[in-house]
Structures are given as structure tokens and as C-alpha cells.
Design a protein around this motif. Structure first.
Motif, mmCIF file in Angstrom:
data_model
loop_
_atom_site.group_PDB
_atom_site.id
_atom_site.type_symbol
_atom_site.label_atom_id
_atom_site.label_comp_id
_atom_site.label_asym_id
_atom_site.label_seq_id
_atom_site.Cartn_x
_atom_site.Cartn_y
_atom_site.Cartn_z
ATOM 1 N N CYS A 13 0.816 -1.219 0.000
ATOM 2 C CA CYS A 13 0.000 0.000 0.000
ATOM 3 C C CYS A 13 0.848 1.268 0.000
ATOM 4 O O CYS A 13 0.375 2.331 -0.437
ATOM 5 C CB CYS A 13 -0.954 0.005 1.187
ATOM 6 S SG CYS A 13 -0.138 0.003 2.806
ATOM 7 N N ARG A 21 -6.052 -2.244 -3.791
ATOM 8 C CA ARG A 21 -7.153 -1.278 -3.789
ATOM 9 C C ARG A 21 -7.514 -1.019 -2.334
ATOM 10 O O ARG A 21 -7.946 -1.931 -1.633
ATOM 11 C CB ARG A 21 -8.337 -1.838 -4.573
ATOM 12 C CG ARG A 21 -8.013 -2.116 -6.043
ATOM 13 C CD ARG A 21 -9.084 -2.954 -6.707
ATOM 14 N NE ARG A 21 -9.151 -4.284 -6.132
ATOM 15 C CZ ARG A 21 -9.948 -5.266 -6.572
ATOM 16 N NH1 ARG A 21 -10.752 -5.043 -7.602
ATOM 17 N NH2 ARG A 21 -9.955 -6.453 -5.988
ATOM 18 N N ASN A 41 -3.822 9.325 -2.552
ATOM 19 C CA ASN A 41 -3.962 9.226 -4.007
ATOM 20 C C ASN A 41 -4.528 7.881 -4.445
ATOM 21 O O ASN A 41 -5.140 7.783 -5.512
ATOM 22 C CB ASN A 41 -2.609 9.478 -4.680
ATOM 23 C CG ASN A 41 -2.176 10.932 -4.583
ATOM 24 O OD1 ASN A 41 -3.009 11.825 -4.452
ATOM 25 N ND2 ASN A 41 -0.872 11.166 -4.629
ATOM 26 N N LYS A 42 -4.318 6.848 -3.652
ATOM 27 C CA LYS A 42 -4.791 5.509 -4.012
ATOM 28 C C LYS A 42 -6.196 5.212 -3.501
ATOM 29 O O LYS A 42 -6.905 4.374 -4.052
ATOM 30 C CB LYS A 42 -3.866 4.447 -3.389
ATOM 31 C CG LYS A 42 -2.476 4.386 -3.950
ATOM 32 C CD LYS A 42 -1.734 3.294 -3.212
ATOM 33 C CE LYS A 42 -0.445 2.957 -3.921
ATOM 34 N NZ LYS A 42 0.048 1.642 -3.489
#
Length: 255
Positions: A13, A21, A41-42
């Protein structure tokens, strides 16, 4: 190879190129700006637990409109009036959760899981920033929320702060990828909730169906199985009959 109940690379991550995700929860403790940016941002969903919004507000000065959480939840005894008004004016949901039997973290997690289901999001991991520094009782409260999470969601829950990551392993078999380049030297298996019969591979000091238990044996300050220079580090496998806390170091000197 035995079938694993969970396969996870905990520090994926934090890689800009990582494929997990994620959804993100921020807790009411000082934030590392680099962690905030890569995870924000993810993240498919972003939340602050009460006073965490103060820290987010401070660390994003000059670009706050690019860091608006989907919701802020809690009993609102920590968030300042200025910060609360700022996010409310920009459409962030403010969800008051007055139950004093659960921490703001636990309540924020429950809301996030509901939102994941409501929005039908495809999520691999819930990542939490904060919760491992400062007061010991608050750190233990974070670990207790990891135990609550076992009945709240099937998703892995990772807590990250500073040079540490914590993740509660469910009973069963786990394969942990530890070759991202972000791993520090240390790792631990801590039987917080009670005795755990444990078998491992990939550690320098492996456990061969031994019982981990406070007052008897706890696997702190362990490290990974040595490999020759240029070869990838082997995954760590852990089989446990009870929930078992995995913690690991994070390199902060990477460039």
C-alpha cells in the motif's frame, strides 16, 4: 504448497506502484506527510476519526481542497470548530457517533465498511494512519479495534505509523510478502488476546507449532530468514489457531 487463507503484502500500500485497492482511515495522531500523499492518491474512500481532521487540516495547508475526506465521524470532542466548519462548508459528511463504549476508530471503521458495501466498492485492504504512537492506552485501544474488526469485516486492516505496521492475523494460514524494499529489519508475532499455537516459515527464528503466550514465549525482535545478496526475501508464512498480532518495521530512510 498448503492452501493459504490469506495472502497479503502488507507494505504494498505504501508503494506508488502498488496494486492494492485500499480505503483510508486517519486517526487523531501526528501524520507523516509522505504516507498521507501516497495513500490518499490511491484510496477509494477516505475518512477521518474526529480530531484526525485537525491533523489533516494542518498538514495540507495551501492545498486543503485537494484533501477533502468523504466523511468525518466521532463524538466531535476533539475536532476544532474552525476545522469542523471548513470541511462542512466543502460538503464533507459529518457523522456524529456518540457511543462511548466504542472508540472513534472502531466506529469510523464500522461506517467505512457500510460505505464500501453501499457503494459496491472493490477493496483489498483498509489502511489506517496513526494509532501506534504516543499514549500506551491509546495504542492498546488501536489493537483492540483490530480485534473488533474481525467481526466487522473480512478485509485485512493495516495500522501504520512511523516505522511500524500492525495487522491482526485471523486463525488459519497466512502468506505475507516481505520483499517490497520498504520492510525494516524487525518483525514480531504477539499473542495479545491469549495463547496461540503457531507455526512459521521465512523467519530467522521460526516457530514449530509452539505456543505463544505472555509469561511464556512471545516472538518480539524477530527478523527475516537471511538470503544471499541479490536474491529476493522469502515470504513469511504463519499458521495460528487464534488471532495473532503481526507487526513489522518500515524503512524510513528509503530514497
Amino acid at each position: 504448497m498448503p492452501v493459504m487463507d490469506e495472502e497479503l503484502t502488507p507494505l504494498d500500500c505504501l508503494l506508488p506502484s502498488g496494486t492494492q485497492r485500499i480505503c483510508l482511515i486517519i486517526l487523531n495522531q501526528p501524520l507523516e506527510e509522505d504516507y498521507v500523499r501516497v495513500l490518499w492518491n490511491k484510496a477509494l474512500l477516505r475518512a477521518c476519526a474526529d480530531g484526525a481532521a485537525n491533523h489533516l487540516y494542518d498538514i495540507t495547508a495551501g492545498q486543503r481542497d485537494s484533501f477533502l475526506p468523504d466523511y468525518i465521524s466521532g463524538d466531535f470532542d476533539s475536532i476544532t470548530a474552525e476545522v469542523k466548519a471548513f470541511y462542512a462548508e466543502r460538503g464533507c459528511r459529518l457523522i456524529e457517533t456518540a457511543d462511548q463504549d466504542l472508540t472513534d476508530f472502531t466506529k469510523c471503521l464500522a461506517i467505512m465498511v457500510e460505505e464500501i458495501h453501499r457503494q459496491k466498492l472493490q477493496v483489498d485492504t483498509i489502511v489506517v494512519l496513526g494509532g501506534l504512537a504516543g499514549r500506551l492506552d491509546q495504542t492498546m485501544a488501536s489493537v483492540e479495534t483490530l480485534y473488533h474488526s474481525l467481526s466487522i469485516t473480512q478485509l485485512p486492516l493495516l495500522i501504520i505509523q512511523g516505522t511500524s505496521l500492525a495487522h491482526l492475523l485471523r486463525p488459519g494460514s497466512h502468506k505475507l510478502g516481505v520483499n517490497t524494499g520498504l520492510e525494516g529489519e524487525w518483525c514480531s508475532l504477539i499473542p495479545v488476546g491469549g495463547p496461540c499455537q503457531t507455526h512459521t516459515t521465512g523467519l530467522k527464528w521460526n516457530l514449530d507449532n509452539q505456543v505463544l503466550q505472555f509469561g511464556k514465549l512471545v516472538s518480539t525482535s524477530n527478523t527475516y530468514e537471511p538470503v544471499t545478496t541479490g536474491n529476493p526475501r522469502k515470504p513469511v508464512t504463519v499458521t495460528t489457531d487464534q488471532p495473532l498480532l503481526w507487526s513489522m518495521g518500515i524503512r524510513r530512510d528509503r530514497k
